[in-house]
Motif scaffolding. Structure first.
Motif, PDB file in Angstrom:
ATOM      1  N   LYS A 199     -24.124   2.408   6.979  1.00 38.31           N
ATOM      2  CA  LYS A 199     -24.902   2.520   8.230  1.00 38.31           C
ATOM      3  C   LYS A 199     -26.212   1.753   8.084  1.00 38.31           C
ATOM      4  O   LYS A 199     -27.058   2.091   7.257  1.00 38.31           O
ATOM      5  N   ASP A 244     -34.221   4.617  13.758  1.00 41.32           N
ATOM      6  CA  ASP A 244     -33.556   5.589  14.634  1.00 41.32           C
ATOM      7  C   ASP A 244     -34.588   6.485  15.304  1.00 41.32           C
ATOM      8  O   ASP A 244     -35.045   7.468  14.719  1.00 41.32           O
ATOM      9  N   MET A 260     -37.525   7.591   9.818  1.00 44.50           N
ATOM     10  CA  MET A 260     -36.277   7.031  10.342  1.00 44.50           C
ATOM     11  C   MET A 260     -36.143   5.523  10.127  1.00 44.50           C
ATOM     12  O   MET A 260     -35.149   4.914  10.503  1.00 44.50           O
ATOM     13  N   ALA A 298     -26.930  10.842  18.094  1.00 42.80           N
ATOM     14  CA  ALA A 298     -25.757  10.824  17.202  1.00 42.80           C
ATOM     15  C   ALA A 298     -25.154   9.428  17.290  1.00 42.80           C
ATOM     16  O   ALA A 298     -24.023   9.227  17.737  1.00 42.80           O
ATOM     17  N   GLU A 299     -25.977   8.445  16.883  1.00 41.57           N
ATOM     18  CA  GLU A 299     -25.626   7.030  17.064  1.00 41.57           C
ATOM     19  C   GLU A 299     -24.907   6.443  15.852  1.00 41.57           C
ATOM     20  O   GLU A 299     -24.143   5.493  15.983  1.00 41.57           O
ATOM     21  N   THR A 331     -26.373  12.923   9.058  1.00 42.36           N
ATOM     22  CA  THR A 331     -26.737  14.181   9.741  1.00 42.36           C
ATOM     23  C   THR A 331     -27.858  14.943   9.030  1.00 42.36           C
ATOM     24  O   THR A 331     -27.892  15.032   7.798  1.00 42.36           O
ATOM     25  N   TRP A 357     -33.696   9.625   0.430  1.00 41.22           N
ATOM     26  CA  TRP A 357     -35.117   9.741   0.097  1.00 41.22           C
ATOM     27  C   TRP A 357     -35.415  11.223  -0.085  1.00 41.22           C
ATOM     28  O   TRP A 357     -34.533  12.049   0.164  1.00 41.22           O
TER      29      TRP A 357
END
Ligand code: BES
Ligand code: ZN
Ligand code: ZN
Length: 512
Positions: free
Chosen positions: A263, A268, A283, A347-348, A376, A468
């Motif tokens: 990903k 995000d 993000m 929830a991309e 998630t 992280w």
């Protein structure tokens, strides 16, 4: 930077000489160097150093009689009294790195104990990993260091060891793996505006040029034509064009092909389902899966692994709100034709991964697939920051990955994926919706991905808790950990080795 020493430890006149010492069941820890052994006896009697795991002691030896100054400092690192293991040596490497950093040291020698009940190649490998990973810092954007913050930078590490061949092999392997993980950390540390989908594409091409791999980057237009509605939909709110980076490492056509998908969400925000502002800066790390996959390719190519083909795909985009952004309730067409009702634009990850997985499987027909994603928040609730969540449709692959993770000191924990979970993804207007209920969120996310992999053996790593804020270790500094790089590298090695042994078996059998 890593080499084998040609001189004796006592004659070493570098900045630091390191001895690894085991705690003894009776009395002071032992050391093959008699002068160090004397110091160990004394410090043990005084009660200051027993050689416990994680214990260190440094002293400044007097210059030698001949007027040479010898090592400036001698450091003893305790290994404890329990059975030795790989992680212990990584931790020791991290402890040495901390001393190096604190004292402005650049040249060190590590004495590999002659009699130690542990394989010398693995010892050297893990110690090297600990040293490289523990020395990592990201200071590119600091314009000046405070005087008391200036620190040492390792430039030369010599190993003094009996078994040169094994140690050389371990050192090389450890350095390749750990350096790759630091590359993944570098990508993640970059601000989102400095690490965009275009940067992923450029890095993929750079690797391809450097190591003779094939790299293809799909543009937005190409992805639209192919019907990749997931990544196109997620990208709609951003003015950074999306990229699908595809890198191929080929050895033999008959060898097994492993597909890695990561990903690459370079930022995000949640999109229209906007995330709360507190902590949103984290993000920028939502691309750690993509970083891990590219860095693994670098390690695989550098180590010239044989008997296995690897394809890496990184779907890369930002997820931002904007006038054209995808909205809750919108419908998208994923690659391969499945329709998805987007209930929550945050929830991309699963939407971009679904396109990459379905496309990669169709195009490359891999024997197995692993995807890596900060997918998630729920995985953090379940497993905290210590283990990566693993889900999949194939026990053999999951077991193999789990063993690779143990070997790398990056522990995994498998969660169930029964078909009952998929029921939560039923939509009234489309084939699927992109979220289930809140409970079991890591599993429903994986259940969504499962719809796009068919029967191909597949495993999914949810690294949201470990990419992280990873569990405290001497060789993992604050910030991104570089998780999954060393696990995937080890998996590729194992797949390649298995191929070799089964091919050898076949020849033998055929000859009968
Ligand atoms: N990138 C996040 C997951 C995440 C959350 C990673 C916290 C690291 C720390 C992902 O895109 C996301 O937002 N997931 C949602 C899914 C939900 C809307 C079903 C989440 O976990 O809250
Ligand atoms: Zn999200
Ligand atoms: Zn995300």
């Amino acid at each position: 930077m890593f080499k084998l020493s040609k001189i004796m430890p006592a004659e070493y006149n570098g900045d630091l000489l390191v001895h690894l010492v085991r705690q003894s069941l009776k009395g002071a820890p032992q050391c093959q160097d008699s002068s160090v052994a004397k110091i160990l006896k004394r410090t043990f009697d005084i009660g200051d150093f027993k050689g416990k795991e994680g214990e260190t002691l440094m002293y400044y030896p007097a210059p030698t009689a001949k007027g040479q100054h010898g090592p400036r400092r001698i450091l003893m690192v305790g290994l404890g009294k329990e059975e030795l293991n790989r992680e212990l040596f990584r931790e020791a490497g991290g402890q040495i790195a901390a001393v190096v950093s604190k004292h402005n040291i650049s040249k060190i020698m590590v004495v590999v104990p002659e009699e130690i009940p542990f394989a010398k190649d693995e010892l050297a490998e893990c110690l090297t990993e600990g040293l490289v990973l523990g020395s990592y810092c990201f200071e590119k954007y600091k314009t000046k260091n405070e005087p008391d913050e200036s620190h040492g930078e390792l430039k030369e590490v010599s190993f003094f060891a009996g078994d040169d061949k094994a140690v050389r092999k371990g050192m090389k392997q450890g350095e390749i793996a750990a350096r790759a993980a630091t590359i993944a950390r570098d990508m993640a540390n970059e601000p989102a505006s400095h690490w965009t989908p275009a940067h992923f594409a450029a890095y993929g091409k750079e690797l391809a040029d450097k190591f003779g791999m094939a790299c293809k980057v799909l543009s937005a237009e190409q992805m639209k034509k192919l019907g990749m509605g997931g990544i196109i939909g997620v990208n709609q709110g951003s003015d950074q064009p999306p990229k699908m980076v595809i890198l191929e490492y080929k050895t033999a056509p008959k060898a097994k092909t492993l597909l890695l998908v990561g990903k690459g969400l370079t930022f995000d925000s949640g999109g229209i389902s906007l995330k709360p502002s507190g902590g949103m800066e984290e993000m920028k790390y939502d691309m750690c899966g993509g970083a891990a996959v590219l860095a693994t390719m670098q390690a695989v190519a550098e180590a010239k692994l044989k008997g296995v083909n690897v394809v890496a795909i990184v779907p890369a985009t930002e997820n931002l709100p904007g006038p054209s952004a995808i909205k809750p309730g919108d419908l998208i067409n994923q690659y391969g034709g499945k329709t998805v009702e987007v209930i929550n634009t945050d929830a991309e990850g699963r939407l971009i991964l679904a396109d990459a997985l379905a496309y990669g499987i169709k195009k490359f027909k891999p024997d197995m697939v692993v995807d890596v994603a900060t997918l998630t928040g729920a995985v953090i609730v379940g497993l905290g920051h210590h283990r990566t969540g693993m889900l999949g449709n194939n026990d053999e692959l999951c077991d193999q990955l789990s063993a690779a993770g143990d070997h790398a000191g990056e522990l995994l924990w498998r969660l169930p994926l029964d078909k009952e979970y998929t029921k939560q993804l039923k939509s009234d207007i489309a084939d699927l919706k992109n979220v289930g209920k809140r409970d079991g969120g890591t599993i429903t996310a994986a259940a969504f991905l499962k719809e796009f992999v068919g029967d191909t053996p597949w495993a999914h790593l949810d690294i949201a808790g470990t990419a992280w804020n990873f569990t405290k270790k001497s060789y993992v500094p604050k910030g991104p950990s570089g998780i999954a790089v060393r696990t995937l590298f080890e998996l590729v090695r194992r797949v390649g080795k298995k191929q070799k042994t089964s091919a050898a078996g076949k020849v033998k059998g055929g000859g009968k």
